[in-house]
Scaffold this active site. Structure first.
Site, short mmCIF file in Angstrom:
data_model
loop_
_atom_site.label_atom_id
_atom_site.label_comp_id
_atom_site.label_asym_id
_atom_site.label_seq_id
_atom_site.Cartn_x
_atom_site.Cartn_y
_atom_site.Cartn_z
N SER A 52 -12.09 -26.71 59.10
CA SER A 52 -10.92 -27.39 59.65
C SER A 52 -10.39 -28.51 58.76
O SER A 52 -9.23 -28.89 58.86
CB SER A 52 -11.22 -27.95 61.04
N LYS A 93 -11.90 -35.20 61.73
CA LYS A 93 -10.47 -34.90 61.68
C LYS A 93 -9.74 -36.07 61.03
O LYS A 93 -10.30 -37.16 60.85
CB LYS A 93 -9.90 -34.69 63.09
#
Length: 249
Positions: A52, A93
């Site tokens: 990700s 993230k």
């Protein structure tokens, strides 16, 4: 007489060399062990389990993240956080919106916008800022986070229908990723993205990881150099002794 003077000079040089090598080893130990202790106190290691955050941090890479409070987070930071609605496991993230921001995508050039201002994100390497359109307001003391792999990342966009509209509370932040430690081929410091610098609050200041690394490297060099002095000096002494024997003969 000249031979006596030469031996005295050699002995003096040897004693001075031993003192300096001892100092080098002592200073090296302080830098080396101090660097490791400093790093252990400020940084936490994490392994990134998915793609990700690719290409910034590929899956399986080991990162070093500085322990910080959520109030220290700025846009553009790559953070480690734990939130119940996201599975209550450490996740990595990038912060793209903070409390009070309106985050939307995409503009006519496929860029993310924050409060109407387009943000350049070079780490996307030409990819669209999002492959699904969205617009959301970030509540106070919350963060909106995206993965750098915008095609497949499960991030705030995937939770837009939840009560928090995909945001994460500041209290969920555990650390800010400063660099990649392993594998060696990926080692490096994560630079702060300049695209967020012009927004209110700017970007965060780089942590002391570079200084810690240099402390450890310099310490190791001094320890090895100081420890090597003795054997090298003895070898040089034997060679000088052989040269004198040949000269006398």
């Amino acid at each position: 007489m000249s031979g006596t003077v030469r031996r005295t000079s050699d002995d003096h040089g040897s004693r001075l060399g031993n003192v300096l090598s001892g100092i080098a080893v002592a200073v090296g130990c302080v830098l080396f062990l101090g660097g490791f202790a400093w790093g252990a106190m400020l940084y936490l290691p994490y392994t990134v389990p998915t793609d990700s955050m690719s290409p910034t941090v590929p899956a399986g890479d080991r990162v070093l993240a500085e322990r910080i409070d959520g109030s220290e987070v700025r846009r553009g930071d790559v953070v480690v956080f734990e939130e119940k609605i996201w599975g209550n496991v450490p996740m990595v993230k990038r912060v793209v919106g903070v409390g009070g921001d309106t985050v939307a995508c995409c503009d006519a050039e496929d860029r993310l916008t924050v409060n109407g201002e387009p943000v350049e994100e070079p780490y996307l390497r030409g990819e669209k800022a999002s492959y699904t359109d969205f617009s959301t307001e970030v509540a106070k003391d919350k963060l909106f986070l995206l993965g750098d792999e915008r095609r497949t990342s499960v991030d705030s966009r995937s939770h837009l229908q939840d009560a928090g509209q995909g945001t994460v509370p500041l209290s969920a932040v555990r650390a800010r990723v400063e660099g990649i430690a392993w594998p060696a081929g990926h080692w490096g410091i994560l630079e702060r993205p300049a695209g967020f610098a012009e927004l209110p609050g700017g970007i965060s200041v780089q942590g002391p990881l570079k200084l810690i690394v240099w402390s450890v490297v310099a310490g190791a060099a001094l320890i090895l150099g100081g420890a090597a002095y003795g054997p090298v000096a003895k070898l040089a002494g034997r060679r000088r002794g052989k040269d004198r024997s040949v000269a006398v003969a």
